[in-house]
Design an enzyme around this catalytic site. Sequence first.
Site, PDB file in Angstrom:
ATOM      1  N   GLU A 306       0.906  -1.295   0.102  1.00 21.36           N
ATOM      2  CA  GLU A 306       0.115   0.021   0.079  1.00 21.36           C
ATOM      3  C   GLU A 306       1.151   1.230  -0.081  1.00 21.36           C
ATOM      4  OE1 GLU A 306      -2.962  -0.394  -0.713  1.00 21.36           O
ATOM      5  OE2 GLU A 306      -2.890  -2.468  -0.564  1.00 21.36           O
ATOM      6  N   TYR A 381      -0.678  -9.027 -10.455  1.00 17.90           N
ATOM      7  CA  TYR A 381       0.156  -8.550  -9.588  1.00 17.90           C
ATOM      8  C   TYR A 381       1.646  -9.330  -9.754  1.00 17.90           C
ATOM      9  CZ  TYR A 381      -3.951  -6.590  -7.104  1.00 17.90           C
ATOM     10  OH  TYR A 381      -5.402  -5.963  -6.898  1.00 17.90           O
TER      11      TYR A 381
END
Length: 447
Positions: A306, A381
């Site tokens: 994040e 990802y």
Amino acid sequence: MMKPGKFAAGGAGKFYEEPVDAYLPQNGNRGYRVSRYELELTYKVPSNRLAGKASITANATEVRAKFAFDLSPALTVSKVTVNGARPAKYTHQHGKLTLTPAQKIPAGGALSVTVQYAGTPSPIRSIWGEVGWEELTEGAIVASQPNGAASWFPCDDHPSSKASYQISITTDSPYYALANGTLLRKQTRASHTTWVYEQSEPMATYLTTVQIGPYERRRVPSDQVATPMHAVLPQRLRTRFEHDFARQPEMMDTFVRLFGPYPFADYTVLVTDDDLEIPVEAQGISVFGANHCDGRRGSERLVAHELAHQWFGNSLTLRSWRDIWLHEGFACYAEWLWSENSGGPSAQEIATQAHLNLGLLPQDLLLGDPGPDLMFDDRVYKRGALTLHALRQALGDGPFFDLLRQWTARYRHSNVTTEEFTDLAAHFTDAPLRPLWDAWLWNKILP
């Protein structure tokens, strides 16, 4: 095929125009460019009732009779004005607020729109789940990727449309209200408190957020980094947070060294009182659930992921959703880099295992254009991270990290494409990189 910006008649009196983005054909609008949103929100926590006034500053990019904004049908519009004139005509159907200015606006002319609205906000249902404004046990959370911003304010809901924001939130005084940017002022009157935030750097709509809950704010000790860091969380989670997120300043220092200067004024981690399935990024903010504070640092790779999005996704934002690997592949590789730089397994070790795991999965994903159904597939990802690791091996560490730092500097606060990244990478080697891109981005079979 219609030319961009031209309407074509549809059935039952509807009108359609060529989508801004084929991945989300219902989102985004043509004919104008937003430069600023000013949102004045009042939210009642017990009843989940939102009232809002949105002032939108834009410029027309072409002459047209109507302009559309994205806005959830769950919210009811009571008044619309354009350029300060008397109330404008509008319709609000199928998630589009379409307004008709009293006078034609020339190309390049000012388009200043004010919308007053209210209702019970709810997430927007999509093939990726429910996104946008959502009630918590006590408060609210906004997690809008990719198309949930319209669940709480009228907007041009596409990441290529970045703007500055001022967000004012009035809510019940016991609650803390957080939004993007710098807190300009906080004022309490009777049982309500108003919080006003200014986000000066350009921001995509899906990264715009409001978080409301029984939180306290504290400064995170970060003497080794220049960026101010804060935590907003329930008091009961403070001890676990201090353990689980203790290495975040070191993480910030590592990423600044590898990726270049942190792109915003500060960084805040918010932890909700509820559990969340996954953490989510917003500009300058990351949102975690109570379950991500387990007292064992069990979510540290997600903390890295994040934080990395502040560079890759929030400062450098994709121009179209097909390039989602520029966000998620880079943030996933940042997890591996953090492991390598903090005493864990090396990126090479993690990449080797990830490659083995991907080899066991279906070979039906095109990383450079995965399609809307697969754009948040975990393979985007992992294969994205593997693509960067393959590039690192081809360039060598020095040129590779020089490339990343130039990438974040050149396109700071801008929109980016895969082609811009591959073109920039070509300047860091004399060897041709086209075979690498063809194999990793444009071939479904795992190299």
